[in-house]
Every structure is written in structure tokens, then in C-alpha cells.
Design a protein around this motif. Structure first.
Motif, PDB file in Angstrom:
ATOM      1  N   LYS A   1      65.868 -15.199 -52.068  1.00 17.57           N
ATOM      2  CA  LYS A   1      66.434 -15.510 -50.735  1.00 17.57           C
ATOM      3  C   LYS A   1      65.967 -14.384 -49.870  1.00 17.57           C
ATOM      4  O   LYS A   1      65.473 -14.545 -48.660  1.00 17.57           O
ATOM      5  CB  LYS A   1      67.911 -15.314 -50.547  1.00 17.57           C
ATOM      6  CG  LYS A   1      68.690 -15.914 -49.553  1.00 17.57           C
ATOM      7  CD  LYS A   1      68.256 -17.468 -49.718  1.00 17.57           C
ATOM      8  CE  LYS A   1      68.930 -18.059 -48.124  1.00 17.57           C
ATOM      9  NZ  LYS A   1      69.151 -19.449 -48.231  1.00 17.57           N
TER      10      LYS A   1
ATOM     11  N   LEU B   1      63.874 -14.752 -46.392  1.00 13.47           N
ATOM     12  CA  LEU B   1      64.262 -14.326 -45.067  1.00 13.47           C
ATOM     13  C   LEU B   1      63.093 -13.429 -44.405  1.00 13.47           C
ATOM     14  O   LEU B   1      62.962 -13.317 -43.292  1.00 13.47           O
ATOM     15  CB  LEU B   1      65.423 -13.448 -45.310  1.00 13.47           C
ATOM     16  CG  LEU B   1      66.898 -14.214 -45.409  1.00 13.47           C
ATOM     17  CD1 LEU B   1      67.902 -13.624 -45.711  1.00 13.47           C
ATOM     18  CD2 LEU B   1      67.119 -15.005 -44.370  1.00 13.47           C
TER      19      LEU B   1
ATOM     20  N   ALA C   1      60.426 -15.286 -42.902  1.00 13.27           N
ATOM     21  CA  ALA C   1      60.974 -15.712 -41.765  1.00 13.27           C
ATOM     22  C   ALA C   1      60.992 -14.785 -40.527  1.00 13.27           C
ATOM     23  O   ALA C   1      60.467 -14.949 -39.519  1.00 13.27           O
ATOM     24  CB  ALA C   1      62.447 -16.154 -41.830  1.00 13.27           C
ATOM     25  N   GLU C   2      61.231 -13.536 -41.179  1.00 13.13           N
ATOM     26  CA  GLU C   2      61.073 -12.376 -40.183  1.00 13.13           C
ATOM     27  C   GLU C   2      59.701 -12.157 -39.725  1.00 13.13           C
ATOM     28  O   GLU C   2      59.481 -12.193 -38.657  1.00 13.13           O
ATOM     29  CB  GLU C   2      61.447 -11.138 -40.918  1.00 13.13           C
ATOM     30  CG  GLU C   2      62.158 -10.047 -39.711  1.00 13.13           C
ATOM     31  CD  GLU C   2      62.617  -9.138 -40.712  1.00 13.13           C
ATOM     32  OE1 GLU C   2      62.853  -8.957 -41.809  1.00 13.13           O
ATOM     33  OE2 GLU C   2      62.935  -7.991 -39.933  1.00 13.13           O
TER      34      GLU C   2
ATOM     35  N   LEU D   1      58.541 -14.814 -37.029  1.00 14.74           N
ATOM     36  CA  LEU D   1      59.268 -14.484 -35.763  1.00 14.74           C
ATOM     37  C   LEU D   1      58.507 -13.357 -35.385  1.00 14.74           C
ATOM     38  O   LEU D   1      58.022 -13.646 -34.069  1.00 14.74           O
ATOM     39  CB  LEU D   1      60.609 -13.824 -36.015  1.00 14.74           C
ATOM     40  CG  LEU D   1      61.208 -13.678 -35.008  1.00 14.74           C
ATOM     41  CD1 LEU D   1      61.529 -15.014 -34.078  1.00 14.74           C
ATOM     42  CD2 LEU D   1      62.727 -13.147 -35.077  1.00 14.74           C
TER      43      LEU D   1
ATOM     44  N   LYS E   1      55.027 -14.884 -34.032  1.00 12.88           N
ATOM     45  CA  LYS E   1      55.093 -15.715 -32.713  1.00 12.88           C
ATOM     46  C   LYS E   1      55.329 -14.912 -31.716  1.00 12.88           C
ATOM     47  O   LYS E   1      54.557 -14.916 -30.734  1.00 12.88           O
ATOM     48  CB  LYS E   1      56.445 -16.281 -33.197  1.00 12.88           C
ATOM     49  CG  LYS E   1      56.998 -17.223 -31.760  1.00 12.88           C
ATOM     50  CD  LYS E   1      57.925 -18.237 -32.065  1.00 12.88           C
ATOM     51  CE  LYS E   1      58.740 -18.322 -30.718  1.00 12.88           C
ATOM     52  NZ  LYS E   1      59.928 -18.927 -30.987  1.00 12.88           N
ATOM     53  N   PHE E   2      55.979 -13.571 -31.826  1.00  9.62           N
ATOM     54  CA  PHE E   2      56.201 -12.881 -30.609  1.00  9.62           C
ATOM     55  C   PHE E   2      54.947 -12.202 -30.186  1.00  9.62           C
ATOM     56  O   PHE E   2      54.967 -11.907 -29.094  1.00  9.62           O
ATOM     57  CB  PHE E   2      57.571 -12.046 -30.676  1.00  9.62           C
ATOM     58  CG  PHE E   2      58.879 -12.887 -30.265  1.00  9.62           C
ATOM     59  CD1 PHE E   2      59.631 -13.421 -31.070  1.00  9.62           C
ATOM     60  CD2 PHE E   2      58.885 -12.972 -28.936  1.00  9.62           C
ATOM     61  CE1 PHE E   2      60.742 -14.110 -30.930  1.00  9.62           C
ATOM     62  CE2 PHE E   2      60.037 -13.801 -28.487  1.00  9.62           C
ATOM     63  CZ  PHE E   2      60.802 -14.356 -29.433  1.00  9.62           C
TER      64      PHE E   2
END
Lengths: 423, 429
Positions: A349, A353, A356-357, A360, A363-364
Motif C-alpha cells: 500500500k 500511495l 500516486a504522490e 501528483l 502533474k503539478f
């Protein structure tokens, strides 16, 4: 019950008088009588063979029970306990009946409920015996001491159901085979029938109970009776007047079958053997042979051994400790496994995560870059506007300058003219 | 009081017999079988040297247990406490008895007698252990019963009271074996002295809560009367003798003094007969039963409890001790499964919560970044708008100015044209 070899390792010494320990058997008997006795009989046989009637006749009393129907879906065992007293002897008698035996179309599993019942009584005793705080002294023993197997009076041979059932039971209980309702067979037929039954039992290796012949006081009568097996019995609770006595009998148009007449049937023999002579031996055999066998198998099944791989005997403590360690080890392992599984999940997990971080942030970052580009463009536009502004300003300034100069030079004429106009 | 196990009586239907059945013969069957089996009994004697223990045993069993070939412990001098057993087989009236006498030479003879009871306790425990192991085997064969059924404790006839050693010994052994205290060499006490001595001893026994062997009450009132009489005589004062003397034409066992003969079997001289009758003729079986049902069971349950609880001292409820060790393990297994389930649920919960937290954080930071991005975008847009506006203004101004310039230019042009015209017309001055 302990069975010991008398006088092992002891030297015999003579006594110079009467000491008095010859009262020991009496002391023992008194204790037993005070404590009361207990006996458990199992009656196995098809519905309608007179099992309940025979019990009533044997014990001269009316026990529970309605005659059962033939439509039972399986074999069940019904047990009833009674307190009887004869002279100063109290007996706790348990009569167990097989209900529905032989009534089904498919009788393959008929013996199973009987075996289960017998085993359950052994198990109960074993559990009590293994308890830490136990009360064996006051334990109500429910183990089956005798199994009366009722054979249908066909006159031919044993049914296969009989052979199968007795074979399954002979290592678990003392079997006493009897021919039921034997008033349906003539004397000569009966003799042949008995021989056939005995030979079938022998050839199928069925071990029936033998009346013991090791005690001189009863050896003779017991061995005679052994030869009369299986007992051909008749049961009846009805009384008929014969001569000037009332006797238990069955009255037919052609005569009266007297239950207690040894010429008519073996009822008296059965009573003698089962109750008056060998009841105690039946109890003893159940405990020292059948129960021990059950116990041994059960303990071995659970992994208990008497000696370790080096053939050294285990002490009880070692056995239990070994078992316990094994058991605790298992539990620990299970616990570890579960923990590991969790650790694994957490790791997975976390990785998820983190992924995912990362996405993110990527993307930014991209957005930021776009933004930076836009900003740059804007800056450029701003600059170009500024440049234009400056150019214009300069143009304007230059034009102003020219205009001012032009005005200064010939601009006075216009000025004069304007002045004149104004005048 | 030693607790005797109660006989449970379940609710069962009574039935009356309407005729002869025959199970009244069961006692005879039991009798027959027991005679065939034979009997065994183990008797332990404890006391200081010289109290007449060996003599008493010989008197009780009317035999020379210790003879030239098998000398008794009194013939040997011991430095430490020993525990020795002698096994003999005696027959009477068709009944065979394997009698084991356990002697403790050296007991109480040293100057420092601390722990002189330990070898005795060890012996008793080891016999119980042997029986326990034999009983617990998978393959059980004959289980010889070598457990100590009775311990005769010899009290020196001081006439005063119990010695500290007596009290200590009895206190340590009363829950391991049936203890019967005896006043030894009672022929050195007068009847009055004996009475006082007995009273004193019983008082001290009660004070120290020592549980000596108790005679069970019977159903018979007559028997109960006798039993009460015996209880009043406790502890029994005994005299033993191997010598047969003639008194008034009768041959009796006794001790010859210048002033008379102390007869062993004379009830007015000592309680020997009471002891013999009680020990051998009436209560031998009960002594064995109490040993089996009470003392041995105590030993066993303590031993097994230690094994299952693995030496962990617990305040476990009594209920758990009524299970067998295997059932106990089953129970522990179930408990463990439940504990694991609970642990699993908890871990799951914590896991979920942490995941939720992390996800929330991620969401929050995403929202934050979004927000900032939005703000920057708007900022940029605003700037753009500004720029547009500025440009528009500029454009307007430029256009205006350029328009103006053009007008001015046109005016200039017109003005210069007019001037030219005027010049031509001579209007220029």
C-alpha cells in the motif's frame, strides 16, 4: 481397577497366629455394596424381536417404552436408567435400545450409530479420566458392559446385517448373541440353527463374549454354558397358571411355553450367566479390554507415545510438555504468518500511495512549467508593448519638439494672426 | 478433616422387582474376583530409633518381618535418614496379601534434624509419580499399587506433649498420606499419665490444624458407636512384643517386668488390639481408598496443573482445572484463534485508518496545489487583461495622436498652401 500379579518380588513368610487380613475381601465387598453397583446393557436387534419384553422378563419389572413402529428413517439409540434393589444390593441399570435397526431399505450405515454411541461412552469416561481435577470415584459409568444381539428366528442362518454389525462391534463391547422369539423354532431346527450360527461367527472371525473359565469356582458352569451359545430365549411378562403356581409364559392353542422352564428355552441360562455369575466379569472386561483398546487408539491418534525415538520411556510430564510445545509452536507460527501478511500489505500500500504522490507532483510540475511558459510569454508581450510605448513616446516627443520649433520659428505669425484675430 | 469425595446421585427412576433376578449375587462375584486377584498394602513407620517400631510391626502381623537373614533397620546404624522397604507375602484364610513395610531408619536421630522428613516426602511422592506414569501410559498393563497407604507415626512417651519435630513432620505429611499417630512404648506411662498425654497431643494436633486419618461414619449406628469409642482413644498408645509369655495358663505376647507382665493384646494395658483391628481388620480397605481418592488425586492434580500451566502461577478459576490437559489445550487454541481474529481486526482497522489518512493528505495537497495553480492562472489572466487594456489604451492614444498628427499635418499643409496663395496675392508683409 488394577490387575496385579500377586506377590511379585515378595518373599513368603509364615504367620504365627490369626492376623485378620482375611477380612479384606469383606471390607472390599462392604464398600462396593455401600457404593452401589452399575450395569449397562445394550440391546441390538430388529424391531419386533422382543427386546423390551426380554429386558422386562430378565429384571422382573416393567421398563419404559412403547413398541416402536417400523418406519424409522435411521437407527437411533434410546437409553433409560433405573435404580433397582435386590436384598441389600442396589443396582443402577441402564438399558439401551436400538430403535429402527433393520427397518431401512439401505442398511449399510445401520451399525454406525451403534458404534458411535459406544465410542461416545468411552470418550466420556476418557475425558473424565484425563481431567486435572477428576472424580472417578463418583463418576456414573455409562460404558456398555454387555451387548445382547438379537438374532431373528429364521432357522436358517445369520443375516448379512447381523454379521456386518457384530463384526463392527466385537472389538468394542462384549457380545452375547441370543436367538429371539425362539418359540417359533422346533427343537431339532434349533440345534441346527445354533450350529450354523456358531460356525458362521467363527468363519467370519466374530469374537463373541466367552464366559470366563479361569476361576475354579465357576469354570465348570461357565464352560458348559459357553457350549449352549447362542441362547435361545423367550420373553414374557404375562403369567399363566401351571399346576398351582403362576409362571411367566406364552399361551398358545397347542400349549404353553414356560419362560423359566429350561426344557422350553434358555432363558434361565441367560439369566444365570448374564446376571448371577458373570456380571462383574462383564464389567471388568469392558474396563480392562474394550476401554483400554479405545483409549490406546485415541491417544495414539492424538500423537501420544510411550517411548521417544530412542526407545526411552516418556514420563507423563515430558509427553504433555512435548505436546504443549508443539502446540504453542503452531500457534506462534500462525501468529507470525499473520503479521508477515500485514507487513506485506502495508509495504504494498505504501508503494501504491507513493506512486500516486509522485504522479501528483509530476502533474503539478508540468502545470507549473506551463505556467512558467505562459508567464514568459506574457513578459515578452509586456516588453513589446513597453517597447512600442517607448517608441511612440519618443515619436511623440520628437513630433512635439518639431512642432515647438516650428511654432517658435513661423509660429509667431500664426500667433500674431491669432492675436489680431482676437483683437 | 480430610475431605472425602461425595457420591453423586443423579435423578433416576426407581423400579421394584417383582421376582428373583439374581444381581444380589454381585457382592459374591466381587468377593470371588478380589480373592483371586490378591491384595496389596504398603505401611510406613516413622519415628526415632528405639521406639519399638520393628517390634510393633512384628506384633501386628504376627511374623518375624525382620529376622536373622533380613535384619531390620534397628540393627544398622544410620548416619542419614534412609527409606527402606521390605516386601512380604502373607496368606490367611485363602486371602493373599502382599505387604510392604517402609521403614525410615535415622529419622530424628541426628543432632540437626532439619529436613529429615524430606526423604520420606520424596519416597511418597516418587511412588505417586510411578503410579501416575503407569496410569498415563498409552499401553497400560498391570499397574502395581506401591503407594503408601498408611503412615504410623511414633511419638516418644515423654508424657508432656508433642515435640517440634513431631509437629513439623505431621504438618508436612498430612496431605500426602494417611497419618496415624501412635504413642510408642506405652508401658512406661500410667493410665492417668497416658490420658493426660493423649489429651495434650490431640489438643496440639488441633491447634496446628494437623489432619490425621479420620474414620468414616457408616450407615450402621452400632458401628458408629464403636467408631466414636475409638476416636476417643486417639492417639492410640501401643506396646509391642515378640516374646510369648505364659500368664494364668494362657500364652500371651507381652513384656515381662519384675512387677508383672504388660500384655500386648490386653485392652486395659494398651490400645494395641484397637490398632490392629482398625488397621487390618476393618479399615485397611478404607485406608487404600482414601489414599487413592484423596491423597493421590491431590498429587496428580497438582502435577498436571503444573504441566498445563507450564509453571505459570495463575489465579485461574477452579473451573479450568476440571478439564483434562488436552481439553485445556483445545480451549487455549480456541482462545488463541479469537485473539488472533481480534488482533487481525485491529490491525486491519489501523491499516485502513492510516491509508485513509494518507489518502486524505494526498487529496489535501492535491487541492492545495490546484488552488495555487488556479490562483496563479487567475493572476496571469488578470495580468493579461491588464496588458490588453493597456495596449488598448495605448492603441487608442496612438491612433488619436496619429489622427491628430495627420490633422496637424493637414493643417500645416493647408496653412502653407494658404501662405503660398497669400504670398502670391501679396498678402505677406
Amino acid at each position: 481397577l488394577t490387575v496385579t500379579k500377586v506377590g511379585e518380588g515378595a518373599r513368603a513368610v509364615p504367620l504365627a497366629g490369626h492376623v485378620g487380613f482375611d477380612s479384606m475381601p469383606d471390607q472390599l465387598v462392604n464398600k462396593s455394596v455401600n457404593h452401589g453397583f452399575c450395569f449397562n446393557i445394550l440391546c441390538v436387534g430388529e424391531t419386533g424381536l422382543g427386546k423390551s419384553t426380554l429386558m422386562d422378563t430378565l429384571f422382573n419389572t416393567k421398563f419404559e417404552g412403547e413398541p416402536t413402529q417400523h418406519n424409522q428413517p435411521g437407527v437411533t439409540l434410546k437409553s433409560n436408567t433405573y435404580e433397582l434393589q435386590e436384598s441389600n444390593v442396589r443396582l443402577k441399570l441402564t438399558v439401551v435400545n436400538t430403535v429402527g435397526f433393520g427397518d431401512q431399505i439401505n442398511k449399510e450405515d445401520s451399525y454406525k450409530s451403534i458404534v458411535e454411541f459406544i465410542d461416545a461412552q468411552f470418550e466420556a469416561y476418557l475425558q473424565e479420566e484425563l481431567k486435572i481435577k477428576r472424580t472417578l470415584h463418583s463418576y456414573h459409568d455409562t460404558r456398555i458392559h454387555a451387548c445382547l444381539y438379537f438374532i431373528a428366528p429364521t432357522g436358517h442362518s445369520l443375516k448379512s446385517l447381523d454379521l456386518v454389525t457384530m463384526k463392527k462391534l466385537d472389538s468394542k463391547v462384549n457380545i452375547i448373541p441370543i436367538v429371539a422369539k425362539s418359540d417359533a423354532i422346533s427343537k431339532s431346527e434349533l440345534a441346527k440353527f445354533k450350529i450354523k450360527i456358531t460356525s458362521e461367527l467363527v468363519s467370519n472371525g466374530v469374537q463373541i463374549y466367552q464366559f470366563p473359565t479361569d476361576d475354579e469356582s465357576v469354570a465348570e458352569i461357565n464352560s458348559t454354558m459357553n457350549s449352549h451359545l447362542p441362547f435361545a430365549v423367550v420373553g414374557s411378562t404375562e403369567e399363566v397358571k401351571i399346576g398351582n403356581k403362576m409362571v411367566k409364559a406364552r399361551q398358545y392353542p397347542w400349549g404353553t411355553v414356560q419362560v423359566e422352564n429350561e426344557n422350553h428355552c434358555d432363558f434361565v441360562k441367560l439369566r444365570e450367566m448374564l446376571i448371577r455369575v458373570n456380571m462383574e466379569d462383564l464389567r471388568e472386561q469392558t474396563h480392562t479390554r474394550h476401554y483400554e483398546l479405545y483409549r490406546r487408539c485415541k491417544l495414539e491418534e492424538m500423537g501420544f507415545k510411550d517411548t521417544d525415538p530412542d526407545s526411552k520411556p516418556f514420563s507423563l510430564q515430558e509427553t504433555y510438555e512435548a505436546k504443549r510445545n508443539e502446540f504453542m509452536g503452531e500457534l506462534q507460527k500462525k501468529e507470525e504468518e499473520m503479521r508477515q501478511m500485514f507487513v506485506q500489505r502495508v509495504k504494498e500500500k505504501e508503494a501504491e500511495l507513493k506512486e500516486a504522490e509522485k504522479e501528483l507532483h509530476e502533474k503539478f510540475d508540468r502545470l507549473k512549467k506551463l505556467h512558467q511558459d505562459e508567464k514568459k510569454k506574457l513578459e515578452e508581450k509586456k516588453k513589446s508593448l513597453d517597447d512600442e510605448l517607448n517608441t511612440f513616446k519618443q515619436k511623440k516627443m520628437a513630433a512635439e519638439l518639431l512642432l515647438t520649433q516650428a511654432q517658435q520659428a513661423g509660429g509667431s505669425t500664426t500667433l500674431k494672426r491669432d492675436k489680431e484675430r482676437k483683437k | 478433616m480430610i475431605e472425602r469425595p461425595e457420591t453423586a446421585v443423579p435423578s433416576i427412576t426407581q423400579r421394584n422387582l417383582e421376582g428373583y433376578v439374581g444381581f444380589a449375587n454381585l457382592p459374591n462375584q466381587v468377593y470371588r474376583k478380589s480373592v483371586k486377584r490378591g491384595f496389596e498394602f504398603t505401611l510406613m513407620v516413622v519415628g526415632e530409633s528405639g521406639l519399638g517400631k520393628s517390634t510393633l510391626i512384628n506384633s501386628l502381623f504376627l511374623t518375624d518381618l525382620y529376622s536373622k537373614d533380613y535384619p531390620g533397620p534397628s540393627q544398622r546404624i544410620k548416619k542419614t535418614v534412609q527409606v527402606e522397604q521390605s516386601k512380604v507375602l502373607i496368606k490367611e484364610g485363602g486371602v493373599q496379601l502382599t505387604l510392604t513395610i517402609v521403614d525410615t531408619p535415622g529419622f530424628g536421630d541426628a543432632v540437626d534434624n532439619s529436613n529429615c522428613w524430606q526423604p520420606v516426602i520424596n519416597y511418597i511422592d516418587s511412588k505417586c509419580e510411578d503410579f501416575l506414569n503407569a496410569e498415563s501410559r498409552v499401553n497400560r498393563r498391570s499397574m502395581p499399587d506401591n503407594r503408601v497407604h498408611c503412615c504410623l507415626y511414633f511419638i516418644a512417651p515423654s508424657g508432656h506433649g508433642l515435640k517440634p519435630l513431631d509437629i513439623e513432620f505431621m504438618k508436612r505429611l498430612h496431605d500426602k498420606v494417611n497419618v496415624i499417630p501412635l504413642i510408642a512404648k506405652a508401658d512406661t506411662l500410667t493410665p492417668e499419665e497416658c490420658q493426660l498425654f493423649k489429651k495434650q497431643i490431640m489438643k496440639e494436633i488441633q491447634e496446628h490444624k494437623i489432619k490425621i486419618y479420620e474414620f468414616p461414619d457408616t450407615e450402621d449406628d452400632e458401628d458408629n458407636k464403636l467408631i466414636r469409642k475409638i476416636k476417643e482413644k486417639m492417639p492410640l498408645a501401643v506396646v509391642g512384643s515378640n516374646v510369648v509369655i505364659e500368664v494364668n495358663g494362657k500364652k500371651v505376647r507381652g513384656r515381662q517386668y519384675p512387677w508383672g507382665v504388660a500384655e500386648v493384646e490386653n485392652g486395659e494395658h494398651c490400645d494395641f488390639t484397637v490398632l490392629r483391628n482398625m488397621l487390618i481388620r476393618t479399615h485397611m480397605q478404607d485406608l487404600k481408598d482414601v489414599t487413592n481418592n484423596v491423597h493421590y488425586e491431590n498429587y496428580r492434580s497438582k502435577k498436571l496443573a503444573a504441566v498445563t500451566c507450564n509453571g505459570v502461577d495463575t489465579t485461574k478459576t477452579k473451573g479450568q482445572l476440571t478439564k483434562s490437559p488436552l481439553a485445556q489445550m483445545e480451549e487455549e487454541r480456541r482462545e488463541h484463534v479469537m485473539k488472533m481474529k481480534k488482533m487481525e481486526a485491529e490491525m486491519e482497522q489501523v491499516f485502513e485508518m492510516k491509508v485513509k489518512e494518507k489518502k486524505q493528505k494526498l487529496k489535501d495537497s492535491e487541492a492545495e496545489l490546484e488552488r495555487r495553480h488556479e490562483q496563479m492562472k487567475r493572476n496571469l489572466e488578470a495580468q493579461y487583461k491588464d496588458l490588453e487594456e493597456k495596449r488598448r489604451v495605448f492603441e487608442d492614444e496612438k491612433n488619436n495622436w496619429e489622427a491628430q498628427q495627420r490633422i496637424l499635418e493637414q493643417q500645416k499643409l493647408d496653412a502653407s498652401k494658404t501662405m503660398e496663395k497669400n504670398k502670391k496675392k501679396g498678402k505677406i508683409f
